[in-house]
Design an enzyme around this catalytic site. Structure first.
Site: not given
Length: 269
Positions: A74, A151, A200, A209, A212
């Site tokens: 994260c 992703h 997410e 994110c 992301g």
């Protein structure tokens, strides 16, 4: 057992941080994460962050989404933890070792090198991850990358017009992704700027994110849509993503501490 916590956020993506590096904490169960993350009866957060001692880095960071599931990485939480730690550090995560460098109002995070193999995402079967011949309704021909977590990225004319609240969960749980997937829809606005929205995995629509942003920037760079340094604008604010010549991804952006408190562990176990 009274347990102290720190409430933090990165661009509105918020966390409850529990620091167990010196004094151990009870085992974190899925039900405890869900109870603490509940915005009506708990503290409220997108993710619970647990800091622990590490044998191979300065410390370990574990990340639990509000549904109770543990994930590998994260980026927004990494910046928050850098601000909390207050000095450069190497941090063990489920996605590998990352390097944190606090800065005024936030941090830079060396997220490591991206991985592009279909088995690195992972996908259920082999395909070219830069030109995936698949689609869901209006979202077609995505690319995929693992930047510590998996992703998939779609480039569209207007990411705000995509019904991501409906398409996101369908794509996240598709059989093509045996470990689930984070879903990004992005619009390239200039050679140095991308607008992005993210569904997410395990958390749903989010204001920001960090991984992301990294994933989307890297894919855009591979497709030669943007330069090697780019601003990614999310609903919660902006991040700067740089892909260095040695292959490492550096993410820079803000983080904030909201408040501190403590709770009785048995109330949420």
């Amino acid at each position: 057992m009274r347990v102290p916590f720190i409430k933090m956020h990165g661009l509105g993506n918020d966390f409850v941080v529990l620091d167990g590096r010196e004094a151990g904490l009870p085992r974190v169960e899925r039900e405890t994460v869900r109870a603490l993350a509940d915005r009506h009866t708990g503290i409220g957060c997108d993710q619970l962050i647990l800091l622990e001692a590490s044998g191979g880095a300065d410390f370990r960071m574990r990340i639990f989404n509000h549904d109770g599931g543990e994930v590998e990485a994260c980026g927004n939480a990494a910046r928050a933890v850098a601000l909390l730690h207050g000095k450069p550090a190497s941090v063990e995560t489920g996605g590998g070792i990352i390097a944190l460098t606090p800065a005024a109002g936030g941090a830079s995070v060396d997220m490591g090198a991206p991985r592009f193999g279909w088995e690195d995402i992972p996908l259920a079967y082999a395909m070219d991850t830069l030109a995936m011949p698949i689609g869901w309704d209006s979202l077609e021909n995505p690319a995929a990358v693992n930047v510590g977590n998996p992703h998939i990225v779609f480039f569209v004319d207007d990411c705000d017009a995509v019904a991501l609240d409906e398409l996101g969960p369908r794509i996240e749980t598709d059989a093509l992704f045996p470990h689930g997937i984070n879903v990004n829809v992005a619009t390239v606005e200039a050679s140095g700027r991308i607008r992005l929205r993210v569904w997410e995995r395990g958390a749903g629509l989010t204001r920001a994110c960090g991984t992301g942003a990294c994933a989307t920037a890297i894919i855009a760079m591979r497709l030669k849509l943007v330069e090697r340094t780019v601003t990614v604008a999310l609903p919660g604010g902006e991040l700067t993503i740089e892909w260095l010549e040695d292959g490492q991804i550096v993410m820079t952006g803000p983080a904030s501490e909201s408040f501190r408190g403590e709770f009785e562990w048995s109330d949420f176990a």
